[in-house]
Design a protein around this motif. Structure first.
Motif, PDB file in Angstrom:
ATOM      1  N   GLY A 321       0.776  -1.231   0.000  1.00  0.00           N
ATOM      2  CA  GLY A 321       0.000   0.000   0.000  1.00  0.00           C
ATOM      3  C   GLY A 321       0.803   1.275   0.000  1.00  0.00           C
ATOM      4  N   ARG A 322       2.055   1.214  -0.444  1.00  0.00           N
ATOM      5  CA  ARG A 322       2.867   2.420  -0.491  1.00  0.00           C
ATOM      6  C   ARG A 322       3.930   2.300  -1.563  1.00  0.00           C
ATOM      7  NH1 ARG A 322       6.923   5.019   4.129  1.00  0.00           N
ATOM      8  NH2 ARG A 322       7.691   6.697   2.801  1.00  0.00           N
ATOM      9  N   THR A 323       4.214   3.417  -2.199  1.00  0.00           N
ATOM     10  CA  THR A 323       5.308   3.479  -3.161  1.00  0.00           C
ATOM     11  C   THR A 323       6.491   4.193  -2.520  1.00  0.00           C
ATOM     12  OG1 THR A 323       3.795   3.550  -5.042  1.00  0.00           O
ATOM     13  CG2 THR A 323       6.045   4.350  -5.413  1.00  0.00           C
ATOM     14  N   ILE A 324       7.643   3.514  -2.475  1.00  0.00           N
ATOM     15  CA  ILE A 324       8.845   4.094  -1.893  1.00  0.00           C
ATOM     16  C   ILE A 324       9.516   5.007  -2.909  1.00  0.00           C
ATOM     17  CG2 ILE A 324      11.087   3.610  -0.860  1.00  0.00           C
ATOM     18  CD1 ILE A 324       8.717   2.728   0.825  1.00  0.00           C
ATOM     19  N   THR A 325       9.812   6.244  -2.478  1.00  0.00           N
ATOM     20  CA  THR A 325      10.537   7.203  -3.320  1.00  0.00           C
ATOM     21  C   THR A 325      11.728   7.721  -2.529  1.00  0.00           C
ATOM     22  OG1 THR A 325       9.238   9.085  -2.531  1.00  0.00           O
ATOM     23  CG2 THR A 325       8.397   7.897  -4.456  1.00  0.00           C
ATOM     24  N   ASP A 326      12.554   8.504  -3.188  1.00  0.00           N
ATOM     25  CA  ASP A 326      13.664   9.139  -2.494  1.00  0.00           C
ATOM     26  C   ASP A 326      13.190  10.442  -1.857  1.00  0.00           C
ATOM     27  OD1 ASP A 326      15.354   7.079  -3.171  1.00  0.00           O
ATOM     28  OD2 ASP A 326      16.034   8.035  -5.024  1.00  0.00           O
ATOM     29  N   ASP A 327      14.094  11.148  -1.193  1.00  0.00           N
ATOM     30  CA  ASP A 327      13.711  12.331  -0.422  1.00  0.00           C
ATOM     31  C   ASP A 327      13.114  13.441  -1.288  1.00  0.00           C
ATOM     32  OD1 ASP A 327      14.454  11.164   1.920  1.00  0.00           O
ATOM     33  OD2 ASP A 327      16.446  12.068   1.998  1.00  0.00           O
ATOM     34  N   ASN A 328      13.447  13.427  -2.562  1.00  0.00           N
ATOM     35  CA  ASN A 328      12.924  14.483  -3.444  1.00  0.00           C
ATOM     36  C   ASN A 328      11.534  14.145  -3.989  1.00  0.00           C
ATOM     37  OD1 ASN A 328      13.486  12.462  -5.244  1.00  0.00           O
ATOM     38  ND2 ASN A 328      14.913  13.650  -6.513  1.00  0.00           N
ATOM     39  N   GLY A 329      10.959  13.035  -3.529  1.00  0.00           N
ATOM     40  CA  GLY A 329       9.644  12.637  -4.007  1.00  0.00           C
ATOM     41  C   GLY A 329       9.686  11.827  -5.277  1.00  0.00           C
ATOM     42  N   GLY A 330      10.862  11.732  -5.867  1.00  0.00           N
ATOM     43  CA  GLY A 330      11.049  10.936  -7.078  1.00  0.00           C
ATOM     44  C   GLY A 330      12.223  10.014  -6.888  1.00  0.00           C
ATOM     45  N   CYS A 331      13.230  10.158  -7.751  1.00  0.00           N
ATOM     46  CA  CYS A 331      14.433   9.337  -7.616  1.00  0.00           C
ATOM     47  C   CYS A 331      15.662  10.233  -7.635  1.00  0.00           C
ATOM     48  CB  CYS A 331      14.514   8.288  -8.723  1.00  0.00           C
ATOM     49  SG  CYS A 331      14.365   8.960 -10.397  1.00  0.00           S
ATOM     50  N   GLU A 332      16.555  10.037  -6.647  1.00  0.00           N
ATOM     51  CA  GLU A 332      17.822  10.785  -6.604  1.00  0.00           C
ATOM     52  C   GLU A 332      18.777  10.247  -7.676  1.00  0.00           C
ATOM     53  OE1 GLU A 332      18.414  13.335  -4.806  1.00  0.00           O
ATOM     54  OE2 GLU A 332      17.054  13.285  -3.073  1.00  0.00           O
ATOM     55  N   ALA A 333      18.816   8.922  -7.792  1.00  0.00           N
ATOM     56  CA  ALA A 333      19.606   8.279  -8.848  1.00  0.00           C
ATOM     57  C   ALA A 333      18.618   7.508  -9.710  1.00  0.00           C
ATOM     58  CB  ALA A 333      20.645   7.346  -8.240  1.00  0.00           C
ATOM     59  N   CYS A 334      18.367   8.007 -10.896  1.00  0.00           N
ATOM     60  CA  CYS A 334      17.310   7.439 -11.733  1.00  0.00           C
ATOM     61  C   CYS A 334      17.883   6.486 -12.783  1.00  0.00           C
ATOM     62  CB  CYS A 334      16.541   8.555 -12.427  1.00  0.00           C
ATOM     63  SG  CYS A 334      15.760   9.723 -11.272  1.00  0.00           S
ATOM     64  N   GLY A 335      17.047   5.544 -13.211  1.00  0.00           N
ATOM     65  CA  GLY A 335      17.463   4.601 -14.232  1.00  0.00           C
ATOM     66  C   GLY A 335      17.739   3.231 -13.639  1.00  0.00           C
TER      67      GLY A 335
END
Length: 631
Positions: A321-335
């Motif tokens: 029931g939750r999506t884990i993201t980084d502190d910025n709400g998205g991804c700090e290191a993407c890909g």
């Protein structure tokens, strides 16, 4: 020069032998034990004689009575009842004697409450005061605890680093510290009955001098860096396990509470600042991203260090029931990233995924190797215990005096995917970590052979290994990954002065939120409220009391660090409690700069090779004096 000045400007006091405790109580004890032994021997003898002389029971009832009634009234039936009561009495006596044996022989080692209150025992206090204690030195021969005469001619115990070592040394009140462990009743220096009767003393044990692994200059640097903050710093030599510095702030003054019980009680009742709490050893904190270090160790140990994961959409395992993201709400290191980039940029997404792939059993096995408690449930059995066995020490008394509270997590075959998702980046059931434990954790990678060395505080103890966690090659690879944090990762800005000084280091930042209670300004205690319990129909079925917590969480800042990169000689954990609920506080911004200053201080002291910087030179180390020296 400090040691030389102390010897030149104080009047030497001849060493006085310890006075022998009074012989009368010893004789009375011996008589009592002899009497107990004699009574026991007589009882056993009488039982044996009665057994061999036993004869068929004679009838005690009139022959005119029916046979079944005569049987019930016979001596056999009567003795059967007496025999049962005799066994009850014997078992009760054994229980009482066992109770006495526990408190007399084992409670001092195994019962924390007994240790805390032992200062109230007049016998312990008289023994402690019957002789001068030994001197305590730092690793370079400078006194940390010694005696000198005051203006009235009395001999006082002096502490040059009064508040800096208060939690480590302890006082004659509360939980025992090194002073009581080395020189008090807890040190094992209490003479036995026959020693007292023979006139033997405990002079040699109580007057022995000790050298600690603590570096006075580094300890003072930690104190200076933590000024104005609540938190703790622990610094090890990862190759030997030596504790170079350990401090918890706020602290208190040993001199202030030495003879003032009112001052002690005031400190003990301060629930807001909690100056008597050793935050380095005995306070739990949420580790946040620093816990990704354990996940990385586990991955390397199980051949999963090449695991990759696409972080662009976050991580949302089914059923959580939750999506884990980084502190910025998205991804700090993407890909599609690997463990090196994920650690460098502190990717919550990657490590939450990695936790679920590793599984509870693999995480449990690694956790235990680094000194963590790993439990398959949160029932509370064994969790939060003291962990004296982690220390490399010469006595159980020393181990007990500075025993850390065991850090622990839930990990095992019954760990769920959702639990592992949170633990992967230092949340959920991985929220019970001490700064001491986190310093041990980073010491594993900093050790050239991938070993966790037992921490030691006594200078003359040879190093001991706690466990082999990583191979030598794995430890080297992980050090280089941790170096990425300081050169392009979340610790780059804070570690810039260190790199500018020609020192390459490794580290890990961490920021974690913790619920904090609201303190009642009138009582100084955490505020409580009554909660009414109702059944589904709204009927009141009971009530209970609970602590009131602030609406917003407090942010705590972490930084784990080691230096230099090629052959680390120090590994540390820095923990800063956030200034208040809802106030931004970050590992890279607030805790890492402190670690940077301590690394630079260590360089100035000559820890990384080369001469010590003028002004930091401690002078020629002095050999530890023998107990025969004048004081």
């Amino acid at each position: 020069m400090t040691s030389l000045a102390l010897f030149l400007f104080q009047t030497p006091t001849p060493l006085q032998p310890a006075s022998t405790p009074e012989k009368l109580p010893a004789w009375l004890t011996l008589i009592y034990l002899s009497g107990i032994g004699l009574v026991g021997l007589l009882l056993i003898t009488s039982l044996v004689r009665a057994w061999f002389r036993r004869a068929p029971a004679a009838a005690t009832a009139p022959a005119s009575l029916p046979k079944d009634i005569r049987k019930r009234l016979g001596s056999t039936t009567t003795n059967r009842g007496l025999r049962a009561w005799r066994w009850v009495f014997a078992l009760a006596a054994i229980f009482v004697f066992g109770f006495h044996v526990y408190w007399a022989r084992y409670a001092a080692d195994r019962n924390p409450k007994f240790q805390e209150l032992s200062y109230k025992d007049l016998r312990n206090r008289r023994l402690s005061e019957s002789t001068l204690r030994g001197w305590i030195y730092d690793r370079k021969g400078r006194p940390l605890a010694f005696y000198k005469k005051n203006s009235s001619g009395d001999i006082d115990r002096e502490y040059p680093m009064d508040t800096a070592l208060a939690h480590m040394f302890g006082t004659d009140r509360g939980e025992p510290g090194l002073e009581r462990a080395l020189f008090g009743a807890e040190s094992g220096a209490v003479p036995e009955v026959w020693q007292i009767i023979k006139g033997q003393t405990v002079e040699q044990k109580l007057n022995k001098d000790y050298a600690l692994t603590i570096d006075q200059d580094l300890q003072q640097a930690v104190v200076d860096q933590l000024k104005g903050n609540h938190g703790a710093v622990v610094i090890f030599n990862p190759q030997t396990g030596e504790v170079l510095a350990m401090y918890s702030n706020p602290s208190y003054s040993l001199k202030q509470v030495q003879d003032d019980q009112t001052a002690w009680m005031k400190l003990d009742n301060d629930r807001k600042e909690r100056p008597l709490l050793n935050r380095a050893l005995n306070e739990y904190y949420v580790p946040g991203s620093t816990f990704k270090t354990l996940m990385m160790y586990t991955a390397f140990r199980n051949g999963m260090q090449d695991t990759k994961f696409s972080t662009s959409g976050g991580f949302s395992p089914p059923g959580c029931g939750r999506t884990i993201t980084d502190d910025n709400g998205g991804c700090e290191a993407c890909g599609n990233i690997g463990i090196d980039s994920a650690y460098q940029h502190s990717s919550n997404i990657y490590f939450s995924y990695l936790g679920t792939q590793l599984g509870g059993v693999k995480i449990r096995d690694t956790a235990r190797l680094v000194g963590l408690g790993a439990y398959d449930s949160i029932s509370g059995e064994g969790q939060g215990r003291r962990e004296p066995e982690i220390w490399n020490a010469s006595s159980k008394a020393i181990q007990n005096a500075i025993a850390p509270t065991e850090s622990w997590l839930k990990a095992g075959p019954h760990s769920t995917r959702c639990e592992l998702m949170y633990e992967g980046y230092g949340q959920g059931y991985a929220s019970q970590m001490t700064p001491f434990q986190m310093a041990m954790m980073i010491s594993v990678a900093a050790n050239l052979d991938g070993r966790l060395m037992k921490p030691k505080i006594e200078m003359d103890r040879p190093p001991e290994m706690f466990s082999q966690v990583l191979t030598r090659d794995q430890a080297e690879q992980i050090r280089h990954i941790m170096n990425l944090v300081t050169e392009g990762g979340t610790g780059t800005g804070a570690m810039a002065p260190v790199k500018a000084a020609g020192i390459r280091s490794g580290g890990k930042t961490g920021t974690a939120q913790k619920a904090v209670p609201i303190i009642d300004p009138k009582t100084g205690e955490p505020m409580k409220r009554i909660v009414i319990e109702k059944d589904p129909k709204g009927k009141i079925i009971g009530q209970h009391e609970e602590t009131v917590f602030a609406d917003k969480l407090r942010s705590d800042a972490w930084y784990l660090s080691f230096a230099p990169l090629d052959k680390p000689v120090l590994a540390m954990a820095v923990l800063l409690e956030g200034p208040g609920p809802g106030i931004s506080f970050y590992g890279g911004k607030n805790a890492a700069p402190i670690a940077a200053q301590l690394i630079l201080k260590a360089k100035a002291l000559g820890y990384f090779g080369g001469p010590a910087t003028p002004g930091n030179q401690p002078g020629t180390p002095k050999p530890t004096p023998t107990p025969r020296r004048n004081r």
